[in-house]
Scaffold this active site. Structure first.
Site, mmCIF file in Angstrom:
data_model
loop_
_atom_site.group_PDB
_atom_site.id
_atom_site.type_symbol
_atom_site.label_atom_id
_atom_site.label_comp_id
_atom_site.label_asym_id
_atom_site.label_seq_id
_atom_site.Cartn_x
_atom_site.Cartn_y
_atom_site.Cartn_z
ATOM 1 N N ALA A 66 33.848 39.074 49.192
ATOM 2 C CA ALA A 66 33.586 38.261 50.375
ATOM 3 C C ALA A 66 32.823 37.032 49.897
ATOM 4 O O ALA A 66 32.153 37.079 48.861
ATOM 5 C CB ALA A 66 32.747 39.061 51.359
ATOM 6 N N GLY A 112 34.781 42.836 48.429
ATOM 7 C CA GLY A 112 35.838 42.699 49.440
ATOM 8 C C GLY A 112 37.234 42.588 48.832
ATOM 9 O O GLY A 112 38.224 42.917 49.483
ATOM 10 N N GLU A 115 38.191 46.077 48.143
ATOM 11 C CA GLU A 115 38.388 46.687 49.463
ATOM 12 C C GLU A 115 39.722 46.257 50.066
ATOM 13 O O GLU A 115 40.412 47.051 50.708
ATOM 14 C CB GLU A 115 37.221 46.324 50.386
ATOM 15 N N GLU A 135 28.368 45.391 45.453
ATOM 16 C CA GLU A 135 27.502 45.027 46.580
ATOM 17 C C GLU A 135 26.032 45.414 46.402
ATOM 18 O O GLU A 135 25.144 44.665 46.789
ATOM 19 C CB GLU A 135 28.034 45.639 47.887
HETATM 20 N N1 COA Z 1 31.512 34.429 46.936
HETATM 21 C C1 COA Z 1 31.350 33.101 46.824
HETATM 22 N N2 COA Z 1 31.624 32.409 45.719
HETATM 23 C C2 COA Z 1 32.083 33.105 44.668
HETATM 24 C C3 COA Z 1 32.276 34.497 44.701
HETATM 25 C C4 COA Z 1 31.970 35.167 45.900
HETATM 26 N N3 COA Z 1 32.133 36.475 46.042
HETATM 27 N N4 COA Z 1 32.740 34.910 43.502
HETATM 28 C C5 COA Z 1 32.838 33.805 42.732
HETATM 29 N N5 COA Z 1 32.446 32.722 43.444
HETATM 30 C C6 COA Z 1 32.423 31.327 42.997
HETATM 31 C C7 COA Z 1 31.226 31.055 42.088
HETATM 32 O O1 COA Z 1 30.040 30.831 42.845
HETATM 33 C C8 COA Z 1 31.717 29.821 41.353
HETATM 34 O O2 COA Z 1 31.614 28.717 42.216
HETATM 35 P P1 COA Z 1 31.036 27.287 41.654
HETATM 36 O O3 COA Z 1 31.989 26.923 40.544
HETATM 37 O O4 COA Z 1 31.132 26.380 42.858
HETATM 38 O O5 COA Z 1 29.648 27.554 41.175
HETATM 39 C C9 COA Z 1 33.219 30.086 41.185
HETATM 40 O O6 COA Z 1 33.566 31.048 42.196
HETATM 41 C C10 COA Z 1 33.579 30.664 39.842
HETATM 42 O O7 COA Z 1 32.810 31.842 39.634
HETATM 43 P P2 COA Z 1 31.861 32.069 38.353
HETATM 44 O O8 COA Z 1 30.806 33.068 38.744
HETATM 45 O O9 COA Z 1 31.402 30.768 37.799
HETATM 46 O O10 COA Z 1 32.910 32.749 37.336
HETATM 47 P P3 COA Z 1 32.579 33.708 36.119
HETATM 48 O O11 COA Z 1 33.842 33.811 35.328
HETATM 49 O O12 COA Z 1 31.340 33.289 35.431
HETATM 50 O O13 COA Z 1 32.280 35.148 36.792
HETATM 51 C C11 COA Z 1 32.631 36.939 38.367
HETATM 52 C C12 COA Z 1 33.270 35.836 37.497
HETATM 53 C C13 COA Z 1 33.731 37.555 39.223
HETATM 54 C C14 COA Z 1 32.013 38.016 37.447
HETATM 55 C C15 COA Z 1 31.507 36.325 39.245
HETATM 56 O O14 COA Z 1 32.069 35.211 39.926
HETATM 57 C C16 COA Z 1 30.935 37.243 40.280
HETATM 58 O O15 COA Z 1 30.127 38.112 39.946
HETATM 59 N N6 COA Z 1 31.291 37.062 41.573
HETATM 60 C C17 COA Z 1 30.738 37.787 42.667
HETATM 61 C C18 COA Z 1 31.312 39.159 42.744
HETATM 62 C C19 COA Z 1 30.647 39.917 43.871
HETATM 63 O O16 COA Z 1 29.482 40.251 43.826
HETATM 64 N N7 COA Z 1 31.434 40.224 44.901
HETATM 65 C C20 COA Z 1 30.998 41.010 46.003
HETATM 66 C C21 COA Z 1 30.644 40.159 47.135
HETATM 67 S S1 COA Z 1 30.069 41.158 48.497
#
Ligand code: COA
Length: 260
Positions: A66, A112, A115, A135
């Site tokens: 999400a 999400g 999910e 989460e």
């Molecule tokens: N919500 C909002 N933005 C998100 C996102 C999310 N769930 N997941 C990734 N993004 C965004 C990042 O903020 C980043 O945006 P920016 O370039 O404007 O700063 C962009 O997507 C790229 O992500 P980034 O984190 O830089 O990539 P990465 O390769 O370093 O890491 C992940 C990849 C998937 C490990 C990491 O993005 C992550 O941990 N995401 C969140 C996962 C999460 O906790 N999901 C559950 C949400 S309830």
């Protein structure tokens, strides 16, 4: 069909729906959830569409969760509503769609995103896919059915571990757990899903829609775990841990949970 956050390519009998926010790793914001609901509604009423394949754009993510930036400052009430609305518009909706939906998991399927893949009728992944429910690392719990569908698919103990560690599993483990049915290369993923969809589309769509109903009915318990999840998800929004977890993500630092 024209949308801002998703692409719909309907080549009957198969429709390919692609979540298209690659710069945000296809994170599910409010508009994307709404558009997916509209697209699935339209595709379900099109009797010529017999199978829907759902994937993410780019080669990195199916859906990375999400959209954290949209809910980081939500109250308990708003948190509960977020989960309830999302489940109604997308997750329960997809699970109960009369048309089969296959998730083509082409990269990260987190929170999400996993999910959503789990709400689909079954899953095929590419080798680079990683799956998890992170989460609790944000001070919240899965709110789009994850606490219910993950144990249904992989068993309670494995689900508890995955939820509590907030860890990611690779496709070997996902295949071993039965979380995905097949693993193929990224180049083959959509073609492989289309082949499976072709087989499905030779069968009776009416019988398949009844089978979906019957299979899903077996997982409906008398005590409603989904409602319990919504309430617990909302409660997290009143905690200092949630504020710290989401703020730390947006500030790109490690969370230091106060434990309250
Ligand atoms: N919500 C909002 N933005 C998100 C996102 C999310 N769930 N997941 C990734 N993004 C965004 C990042 O903020 C980043 O945006 P920016 O370039 O404007 O700063 C962009 O997507 C790229 O992500 P980034 O984190 O830089 O990539 P990465 O390769 O370093 O890491 C992940 C990849 C998937 C490990 C990491 O993005 C992550 O941990 N995401 C969140 C996962 C999460 O906790 N999901 C559950 C949400 S309830």
């Amino acid at each position: 069909m024209q949308f801002n956050n998703i692409l719909v390519d309907s080549q009957q009998p198969i429709a390919l729906v692609t979540i298209n926010r690659p710069n945000k790793l296809n994170a599910l914001n409010r508009d994307t959830i709404q558009e997916l609901n509209e697209a699935f509604t339209l595709l379900e009423t099109d009797k010529k569409v017999k199978v829907i394949i759902l994937t993410g754009s780019g080669d990195k993510a199916f859906v990375a969760g999400a959209d954290i930036s949209e809910f980081a400052d939500f109250s308990v009430e708003e948190g509960g509503k977020l989960a309830a609305k999302g489940q109604e518009l997308l997750f329960d909706f997809v699970e109960n769609l009369a048309t089969p939906v296959v998730a083509a998991v082409n990269g990260f399927a987190l929170g999400g995103g996993l999910e959503l893949a789990m709400a689909c009728h079954f899953r095929v992944a590419s080798h680079n896919a990683r799956m998890g429910l992170p989460e609790v690392s944000l001070g919240v719990i899965p709110g789009y059915g994850g606490t219910q569908r993950l144990p249904q698919l992989i068993g309670k103990g494995r689900a508890m571990e995955l939820i509590m560690t907030a860890g990611m599993i690779d496709v070997d483990r996902a295949l071993n757990y039965g979380l995905v049915n097949h693993v193929v290369s990224q180049e083959e993923l959509i073609g492989f899903c289309k082949k499976l969809a072709g087989k499905i589309s030779n069968n009776s769509t009416v019988a398949i829609s009844h089978a979906i109903k019957a299979v899903n009915a077996g997982f409906k318990n008398t005590s409603n775990g989904y409602a319990a999840e919504i309430e617990a998800f909302g409660a997290c929004f009143g905690t200092a841990d949630f504020k710290e977890g989401t703020t730390a993500f947006l500030e790109k630092r490690k969370a230091d949970f106060p434990g309250a």
